[in-house]
Design a protein around this motif. Structure first.
Motif, PDB file in Angstrom:
ATOM      1  N   GLN A   1      10.758   3.860  -3.071  1.00  0.00           N
ATOM      2  CA  GLN A   1      11.331   3.948  -1.775  1.00  0.00           C
ATOM      3  C   GLN A   1      11.177   3.046  -0.749  1.00  0.00           C
ATOM      4  O   GLN A   1      11.597   2.062  -0.404  1.00  0.00           O
ATOM      5  N   ASP A   2       9.896   3.182  -0.190  1.00  0.00           N
ATOM      6  CA  ASP A   2       9.390   2.403   0.841  1.00  0.00           C
ATOM      7  C   ASP A   2       8.578   1.174   0.368  1.00  0.00           C
ATOM      8  O   ASP A   2       8.048   1.343  -0.873  1.00  0.00           O
ATOM      9  N   VAL A   3       8.633   0.049   1.248  1.00  0.00           N
ATOM     10  CA  VAL A   3       7.866  -0.872   0.811  1.00  0.00           C
ATOM     11  C   VAL A   3       6.905  -1.154   1.973  1.00  0.00           C
ATOM     12  O   VAL A   3       7.176  -1.538   3.119  1.00  0.00           O
ATOM     13  N   ASP A   4       5.665  -0.683   1.986  1.00  0.00           N
ATOM     14  CA  ASP A   4       4.732  -0.593   3.218  1.00  0.00           C
ATOM     15  C   ASP A   4       3.667  -1.425   2.874  1.00  0.00           C
ATOM     16  O   ASP A   4       3.050  -1.648   1.766  1.00  0.00           O
ATOM     17  N   PHE A   5       3.129  -2.192   4.086  1.00  0.00           N
ATOM     18  CA  PHE A   5       2.159  -3.121   3.966  1.00  0.00           C
ATOM     19  C   PHE A   5       0.829  -2.888   4.668  1.00  0.00           C
ATOM     20  O   PHE A   5       1.010  -2.266   5.976  1.00  0.00           O
TER      21      PHE A   5
ATOM     22  N   SER B   1       0.741  -1.207  -0.088  1.00  0.00           N
ATOM     23  CA  SER B   1      -0.005   0.095   0.050  1.00  0.00           C
ATOM     24  C   SER B   1       0.909   1.254  -0.140  1.00  0.00           C
ATOM     25  O   SER B   1       2.044   1.270   0.114  1.00  0.00           O
ATOM     26  N   GLY B   2       0.328   2.492   0.016  1.00  0.00           N
ATOM     27  CA  GLY B   2       0.902   3.747   0.076  1.00  0.00           C
ATOM     28  C   GLY B   2       1.890   3.840  -1.040  1.00  0.00           C
ATOM     29  O   GLY B   2       1.751   3.860  -2.144  1.00  0.00           O
ATOM     30  N   GLY B   3       2.877   4.589  -0.629  1.00  0.00           N
ATOM     31  CA  GLY B   3       4.004   5.133  -1.351  1.00  0.00           C
ATOM     32  C   GLY B   3       4.445   4.088  -2.546  1.00  0.00           C
ATOM     33  O   GLY B   3       4.712   4.561  -3.509  1.00  0.00           O
TER      34      GLY B   3
ATOM     35  N   ARG C   1      -9.835   4.586   1.824  1.00  0.00           N
ATOM     36  CA  ARG C   1     -10.737   5.970   1.620  1.00  0.00           C
ATOM     37  C   ARG C   1     -10.463   6.947   2.908  1.00  0.00           C
ATOM     38  O   ARG C   1     -10.825   8.028   2.630  1.00  0.00           O
ATOM     39  N   GLY C   2      -9.770   6.325   4.112  1.00  0.00           N
ATOM     40  CA  GLY C   2      -9.359   7.508   5.126  1.00  0.00           C
ATOM     41  C   GLY C   2      -8.010   8.005   4.765  1.00  0.00           C
ATOM     42  O   GLY C   2      -7.683   8.551   5.929  1.00  0.00           O
ATOM     43  N   ARG C   3      -7.336   7.548   4.001  1.00  0.00           N
ATOM     44  CA  ARG C   3      -6.038   8.117   3.726  1.00  0.00           C
ATOM     45  C   ARG C   3      -6.063   9.169   3.080  1.00  0.00           C
ATOM     46  O   ARG C   3      -6.991  10.152   3.063  1.00  0.00           O
ATOM     47  N   ASP C   4      -4.731   9.960   3.180  1.00  0.00           N
ATOM     48  CA  ASP C   4      -4.731  11.451   2.924  1.00  0.00           C
ATOM     49  C   ASP C   4      -4.999  11.976   1.430  1.00  0.00           C
ATOM     50  O   ASP C   4      -5.861  12.389   1.300  1.00  0.00           O
ATOM     51  N   PHE C   5      -4.329  11.359   0.388  1.00  0.00           N
ATOM     52  CA  PHE C   5      -4.292  11.711  -0.981  1.00  0.00           C
ATOM     53  C   PHE C   5      -4.619  10.399  -1.876  1.00  0.00           C
ATOM     54  O   PHE C   5      -4.249   9.505  -1.470  1.00  0.00           O
TER      55      PHE C   5
ATOM     56  N   MET D   1       2.929   1.897  -3.922  1.00  0.00           N
ATOM     57  CA  MET D   1       1.980   1.708  -5.189  1.00  0.00           C
ATOM     58  C   MET D   1       2.261   2.989  -5.779  1.00  0.00           C
ATOM     59  O   MET D   1       2.060   2.945  -7.205  1.00  0.00           O
ATOM     60  N   ARG D   2       1.969   3.996  -5.357  1.00  0.00           N
ATOM     61  CA  ARG D   2       2.122   5.469  -6.215  1.00  0.00           C
ATOM     62  C   ARG D   2       3.341   5.381  -7.010  1.00  0.00           C
ATOM     63  O   ARG D   2       3.336   5.832  -8.278  1.00  0.00           O
ATOM     64  N   ASP D   3       4.411   5.153  -6.242  1.00  0.00           N
ATOM     65  CA  ASP D   3       5.602   5.218  -7.033  1.00  0.00           C
ATOM     66  C   ASP D   3       5.948   4.386  -8.214  1.00  0.00           C
ATOM     67  O   ASP D   3       6.396   4.769  -9.213  1.00  0.00           O
ATOM     68  N   MET D   4       5.382   2.854  -7.941  1.00  0.00           N
ATOM     69  CA  MET D   4       5.391   2.115  -9.117  1.00  0.00           C
ATOM     70  C   MET D   4       4.593   2.417 -10.402  1.00  0.00           C
ATOM     71  O   MET D   4       5.010   2.582 -11.338  1.00  0.00           O
TER      72      MET D   4
ATOM     73  N   VAL E   1      -1.810  17.892   9.590  1.00  0.00           N
ATOM     74  CA  VAL E   1      -0.248  17.761   9.186  1.00  0.00           C
ATOM     75  C   VAL E   1      -0.265  17.581   7.822  1.00  0.00           C
ATOM     76  O   VAL E   1       0.793  17.499   7.015  1.00  0.00           O
ATOM     77  N   ARG E   2      -1.541  17.054   7.247  1.00  0.00           N
ATOM     78  CA  ARG E   2      -1.801  16.601   5.893  1.00  0.00           C
ATOM     79  C   ARG E   2      -1.433  17.757   4.873  1.00  0.00           C
ATOM     80  O   ARG E   2      -1.078  17.505   3.795  1.00  0.00           O
ATOM     81  N   ILE E   3      -1.479  18.960   5.473  1.00  0.00           N
ATOM     82  CA  ILE E   3      -1.285  20.203   4.525  1.00  0.00           C
ATOM     83  C   ILE E   3       0.575  20.076   4.174  1.00  0.00           C
ATOM     84  O   ILE E   3       0.593  20.421   3.371  1.00  0.00           O
TER      85      ILE E   3
HETATM   86  P1  ATP Z   1       7.139   8.466   1.124  1.00  0.00           P
HETATM   87  O1  ATP Z   1       7.659   8.198  -0.297  1.00  0.00           O
HETATM   88  O2  ATP Z   1       7.419   9.912   1.612  1.00  0.00           O
HETATM   89  O3  ATP Z   1       7.537   7.507   2.198  1.00  0.00           O
HETATM   90  P2  ATP Z   1       4.617   7.537   1.711  1.00  0.00           P
HETATM   91  O4  ATP Z   1       3.308   7.786   0.861  1.00  0.00           O
HETATM   92  O5  ATP Z   1       4.982   6.221   1.641  1.00  0.00           O
HETATM   93  O6  ATP Z   1       5.759   8.371   1.150  1.00  0.00           O
HETATM   94  P3  ATP Z   1       4.486   7.660   4.538  1.00  0.00           P
HETATM   95  O7  ATP Z   1       4.581   8.761   5.434  1.00  0.00           O
HETATM   96  O8  ATP Z   1       5.488   6.682   4.567  1.00  0.00           O
HETATM   97  O9  ATP Z   1       4.401   8.148   3.001  1.00  0.00           O
HETATM   98  O10 ATP Z   1       2.911   6.989   5.014  1.00  0.00           O
HETATM   99  C1  ATP Z   1       2.562   5.867   4.150  1.00  0.00           C
HETATM  100  C2  ATP Z   1       0.992   5.990   3.602  1.00  0.00           C
HETATM  101  O11 ATP Z   1       0.106   6.105   4.817  1.00  0.00           O
HETATM  102  C3  ATP Z   1       0.933   7.039   2.727  1.00  0.00           C
HETATM  103  O12 ATP Z   1       1.061   6.720   1.369  1.00  0.00           O
HETATM  104  C4  ATP Z   1      -0.563   7.296   3.021  1.00  0.00           C
HETATM  105  O13 ATP Z   1      -1.583   6.485   2.269  1.00  0.00           O
HETATM  106  C5  ATP Z   1      -0.668   7.146   4.565  1.00  0.00           C
HETATM  107  N1  ATP Z   1      -0.606   8.046   5.631  1.00  0.00           N
HETATM  108  C6  ATP Z   1       0.574   8.452   6.056  1.00  0.00           C
HETATM  109  N2  ATP Z   1       0.433   9.736   7.197  1.00  0.00           N
HETATM  110  C7  ATP Z   1      -0.923   9.957   6.967  1.00  0.00           C
HETATM  111  C8  ATP Z   1      -1.740  11.006   7.387  1.00  0.00           C
HETATM  112  N3  ATP Z   1      -1.349  11.692   8.399  1.00  0.00           N
HETATM  113  N4  ATP Z   1      -3.024  10.728   7.155  1.00  0.00           N
HETATM  114  C9  ATP Z   1      -3.579   9.837   6.160  1.00  0.00           C
HETATM  115  N5  ATP Z   1      -2.969   9.005   5.802  1.00  0.00           N
HETATM  116  C10 ATP Z   1      -1.343   8.958   6.048  1.00  0.00           C
END
Ligand code: ATP
Ligand code: MG
Length: 443
Positions: A51-55, A37-39, A125-129, A41-44, A174-176
């Motif tokens: 950069q990160d591999v988050d689950f 999930s997260g970064g 659906r509850g994530r930032d962007f 998938m966006r980066d790929m 902090v999301r801003i």
């Molecule tokens: P980076 O490449 O900088 O690590 P990232 O998208 O992986 O970018 P992280 O801070 O590692 O950012 O967070 C992982 C994921 O968790 C984000 O992609 C986002 O989906 C979610 N996330 C992190 N912080 C928040 C937040 N404050 N509110 C909502 N979702 C968040």
């Protein structure tokens, strides 16, 4: 293999892909669903360096973490009990976060959320962007299935940053800062609705509710951005830098310093053997023009941990030995400079290039980055093999490879002449398409 799994494997470093497989196996053994999930998938999907591999796990990932730490040599770097997430370090050096799929409820803007377990769809659906709200299933029955409930893929294509909801920036201001960081990094536009949400949040001064802990986490993240100076400039322009320190403005921003460091970092060729810890250097440049009182005020306000602080304050003393080696007359061959700098910590190399008053030190570092490292990158195994007559599988090959590199750097071994390009086949019959003499004349 699904297209996305294939894409994953080809975008990741082998060590990162190994982590995906390890986590997938541990989740399967624990009977839990896991998603990338997260970064990542966006980066790929966006074609950015991964950069990160988050689950994200549906359920409590504790069991998976326990299994990984028990037998795979994985260590826990940090743990967030409220969000049930762990930051893990794998023996290969890959750092990865594994967290519980969750829904956060904010009773009022910028309040502490009530967190409860959720499905992956609810979590996204509850994530930032939207661009950060895409996941890939790693589970046996749906492996490779893309989950994108807010059409993050569309926004990646449109190069737009869009919040997942109308209250995203209110709930957690902090999301801003995250939004501006992604904008500076990716060069995306902010969507019109998100921009007006941002303006309303600023109107209500909700940025003042961002905690010092959140601010410091952002500052740390800035250190690893490709262009931290651009971000600092953006934050200053938006009037947000004062959240970190009331006195960082004007010349104290040290934009010239950030620019200089950026240019040095950009000298490191892509793919070269060079690793630098960015935080200490970034903090050094950030605080370079502050008075001691301003510096200690910043450190105290943000609660910068001792280890991070040491990375900054000890950089100068730690680099002294390298500096005196580099200015020594004994280092009279390219191969000696190369070997010295190859094993030195990257942050010390960059610090000296940034700060050292010794011309020789500066020159040797610049030569290493702009001539020796790129030259070494061009050397192929085939070339070494042709030179020493050993195959790359031979146990003695690695040593020969090193000898070859050093020999080439010192000019003892000449660069082989390029393989002749075979003459193109003449057209099967009929007249010539182009007169050879005319073609030569235009070259
Ligand atoms: P980076 O490449 O900088 O690590 P990232 O998208 O992986 O970018 P992280 O801070 O590692 O950012 O967070 C992982 C994921 O968790 C984000 O992609 C986002 O989906 C979610 N996330 C992190 N912080 C928040 C937040 N404050 N509110 C909502 N979702 C968040
Ligand atoms: Mg991340």
């Amino acid at each position: 293999m699904s297209d996305y799994m294939f894409m994953l494997e080809s975008h990741m470093r082998p060590q990162q892909f190994a982590v995906v497989q390890q986590v997938q196996a541990a989740a399967e053994a624990a009977g839990l669903n896991v998603f990338l999930s997260g970064g990542a998938m966006r980066d790929m999907l966006g074609g950015f360096p991964l950069q990160d591999v988050d689950f994200t796990v549906e359920g409590n990932p504790a069991k998976i973490v326990k299994a990984l730490t028990a037998k795979d040599g994985v260590t826990v770097l940090s743990e967030n009990p409220l969000r049930k997430s762990w930051e893990l370090k794998f023996p290969s050096g890959v750092v990865s976060e594994i967290g519980m799929a969750q829904e956060a409820h904010y009773a009022k803007p910028a309040s502490k959320p009530v967190v409860k377990p959720a499905t992956i769809h609810e979590d996204l659906r509850g994530r930032d962007f939207t661009i950060n709200a895409i996941a890939l299933s790693l589970n046996r029955t749906s492996r490779g299935l893309l989950i994108d409930p807010t059409n993050g893929q569309g926004d990646l294509e449109a190069r737009e940053i869009r919040t997942t909801g109308n209250y995203t920036l209110y709930d957690d201001p902090v999301r801003i800062l995250r939004m501006l960081r992604f904008k500076a990094r990716l060069g995306f536009e902010i969507s019109a609705r998100t921009q007006s949400q941002y303006e309303n949040v600023r109107e209500a001064k909700l940025e003042e509710k961002i905690t010092p802990e959140q601010l410091y986490r952002e500052l740390r993240a800035m250190a690893d951005e490709p262009n931290p100076g651009l971000l600092i400039e953006t934050l200053e322009r938006e009037g947000l830098l004062t959240l970190f320190s009331p006195t960082i403005n004007g010349a104290k921003l040290n934009l010239a310093g950030h620019e200089k460091l950026l240019r040095l970092r950009q000298m490191v060729p892509f793919g070269a053997e060079f690793h630098s810890e960015n935080l200490g250097l970034f903090l050094f440049v950030l605080t370079e023009n502050l008075t001691p009182k301003e510096k200690s005020g910043l450190v105290k306000f943000l609660g910068i941990p001792k280890a991070d602080l040491n990375a900054m304050t000890k950089l100068d003393a730690a680099s002294k030995k390298l500096e005196s080696t580099l200015k020594s007359a004994k280092l009279n061959k390219a191969s000696l400079v190369y070997q010295t700098l190859l094993t030195a910590p990257g942050e010390q190399v960059l610090y000296l290039a940034y700060k050292s008053g010794q011309r020789l030190v500066q020159d040797r570092i610049k030569k290493h980055l702009t001539q020796y490292l790129p030259g070494v990158l061009e050397i192929t195994e085939q070339e070494v093999s042709n030179w020493c007559g050993l195959s790359p599988d031979d146990a003695k090959f690695a040593q020969k490879h090193k000898d070859y590199i050093l020999g080439r750097l010192d000019g003892r071994i000449r660069k082989p002449a390029p393989e002749p390009i075979p003459e193109p086949e003449p057209p099967p019959s009929g007249r010539m398409l182009r007169q050879p003499s005319a073609a030569r004349a235009t070259r």
